[in-house]
Design a protein around this motif. Sequence first.
Motif, short mmCIF file in Angstrom:
data_model
loop_
_atom_site.label_atom_id
_atom_site.label_comp_id
_atom_site.label_asym_id
_atom_site.label_seq_id
_atom_site.Cartn_x
_atom_site.Cartn_y
_atom_site.Cartn_z
N VAL A 276 62.32 -44.67 -1.81
CA VAL A 276 61.17 -44.05 -1.14
C VAL A 276 60.91 -44.74 0.19
CG1 VAL A 276 58.69 -43.58 -1.27
CG2 VAL A 276 60.12 -43.32 -3.32
N HIS A 277 60.97 -46.06 0.19
CA HIS A 277 60.73 -46.81 1.43
C HIS A 277 61.78 -46.48 2.48
CE1 HIS A 277 60.93 -50.41 4.09
NE2 HIS A 277 59.63 -50.22 4.09
N ALA A 278 63.05 -46.42 2.10
CA ALA A 278 64.11 -46.10 3.06
C ALA A 278 63.91 -44.71 3.64
CB ALA A 278 65.48 -46.20 2.38
N TYR A 279 63.51 -43.76 2.80
CA TYR A 279 63.26 -42.39 3.26
C TYR A 279 62.14 -42.37 4.30
CZ TYR A 279 61.57 -37.56 3.00
OH TYR A 279 61.14 -36.30 3.31
N LEU A 280 61.02 -43.02 3.98
CA LEU A 280 59.88 -43.03 4.90
C LEU A 280 60.22 -43.77 6.19
CD1 LEU A 280 57.00 -43.84 2.36
CD2 LEU A 280 57.54 -41.61 3.39
N ALA A 281 60.88 -44.90 6.07
CA ALA A 281 61.20 -45.70 7.26
C ALA A 281 62.15 -44.96 8.19
CB ALA A 281 61.81 -47.04 6.83
N GLN A 282 63.15 -44.26 7.62
CA GLN A 282 64.09 -43.51 8.45
C GLN A 282 63.39 -42.35 9.14
OE1 GLN A 282 67.60 -43.74 9.12
NE2 GLN A 282 67.25 -45.85 8.46
N ALA A 283 62.55 -41.62 8.39
CA ALA A 283 61.84 -40.48 8.98
C ALA A 283 60.87 -40.94 10.06
CB ALA A 283 61.09 -39.70 7.89
N GLU A 284 60.25 -42.12 9.86
CA GLU A 284 59.27 -42.62 10.82
C GLU A 284 59.92 -43.03 12.13
OE1 GLU A 284 55.41 -45.60 10.71
OE2 GLU A 284 57.26 -46.26 9.75
N ARG A 285 61.21 -43.32 12.11
CA ARG A 285 61.89 -43.69 13.36
C ARG A 285 61.78 -42.59 14.39
NH1 ARG A 285 67.84 -45.71 12.13
NH2 ARG A 285 67.75 -45.94 14.39
N SER A 286 61.78 -41.33 13.94
CA SER A 286 61.59 -40.21 14.86
C SER A 286 61.05 -39.02 14.09
CB SER A 286 62.90 -39.84 15.56
OG SER A 286 62.68 -38.75 16.45
N PRO A 287 59.73 -38.96 13.92
CA PRO A 287 59.13 -37.80 13.23
C PRO A 287 59.50 -36.48 13.89
CG PRO A 287 57.52 -39.57 13.46
CD PRO A 287 58.72 -39.96 14.28
N ASN A 288 59.63 -36.47 15.21
CA ASN A 288 59.99 -35.23 15.92
C ASN A 288 61.38 -34.75 15.50
OD1 ASN A 288 57.60 -35.12 17.34
ND2 ASN A 288 58.41 -36.17 19.15
N THR A 289 62.33 -35.66 15.44
CA THR A 289 63.69 -35.29 15.04
C THR A 289 63.72 -34.84 13.60
OG1 THR A 289 64.59 -36.90 16.61
CG2 THR A 289 66.07 -36.10 14.89
N TYR A 290 63.01 -35.57 12.73
CA TYR A 290 62.96 -35.20 11.31
C TYR A 290 62.43 -33.78 11.16
CZ TYR A 290 61.49 -35.09 6.44
OH TYR A 290 61.30 -34.72 5.13
N GLU A 291 61.32 -33.46 11.84
CA GLU A 291 60.74 -32.13 11.73
C GLU A 291 61.67 -31.06 12.29
OE1 GLU A 291 56.76 -29.62 13.18
OE2 GLU A 291 56.74 -31.82 13.18
N PHE A 292 62.35 -31.39 13.38
CA PHE A 292 63.25 -30.43 14.00
C PHE A 292 64.39 -30.03 13.05
CE2 PHE A 292 67.01 -29.36 16.56
CZ PHE A 292 66.51 -28.41 17.43
N VAL A 293 65.01 -31.02 12.41
CA VAL A 293 66.19 -30.72 11.58
C VAL A 293 65.82 -30.18 10.20
CG1 VAL A 293 67.59 -32.42 12.79
CG2 VAL A 293 66.45 -33.07 10.66
N THR A 294 64.58 -30.39 9.75
CA THR A 294 64.20 -29.88 8.44
C THR A 294 63.41 -28.58 8.52
OG1 THR A 294 62.20 -31.28 8.42
CG2 THR A 294 64.19 -32.16 7.35
#
Length: 225
Positions: A108-126
């Motif tokens: 869970v921590h790895a998922y959140l930490a990776q997504a937090e690196r670029s919320p914009n990119t995460y939202e774009f690709v999902t």
Amino acid sequence: MNSATTTTYPYSRPVDGRSSRWEEHRAQRRLELIASARKAVHRIGPSASMEDIAAASHTSKSVFYRYFGDKDGLRHSMGEVVINQLREAVIEAGESKDSPDEALFSMVHAYLAQAERSPNTYEFVTANLETGASGALAHFFNELTVMMRERMADYLRVNRTQNASMESLKYWPDGALGMIRSVGESWLRASPHDPARPNATELARQVTDWLVYGISSVHRTPRQP
């Protein structure tokens, strides 16, 4: 007199070195464009248009259309890269812990930490998963489901939980993934300047306690993140 048997070998076309070099060039160029697009989306936001991305990449929009077809094609290609990197981080985190609940916390921590690196990119690709990164994301979630089911089975064996079996918890991994993703995306949308917003470690611990111990975990003695 016996006639000699003649063996005929199929014609083999020699490898065209120029064609091979051109394919390598195209593959390298695609990776460069994906990297540029990621930087543009990170800076501009998930609603960035092809025009915005091309301008930020110092190239023409037609180049992106030539390599990716359209915005959904770019989203899909970028999504494969981003989701595979997320997958590697989360799977590695889960495999690094022996304790089932600590393995879940690490994932869970790895998922959140990776997504937090670029919320914009995460939202774009999902976004628009039916045309975006659905393949890579679905594969990632399938792997997580299997790992989480195995970890929960380990947890039940270690803790000898009464009246519980993996058959009765067969839908737990799917529900857990839904919670992790829903909570994570709500957290990403919250202002990082909000003093009530937990950091990735604190939220990962809270979500893990909810998943493992239930809502009653709010009454447990707080553990260190």
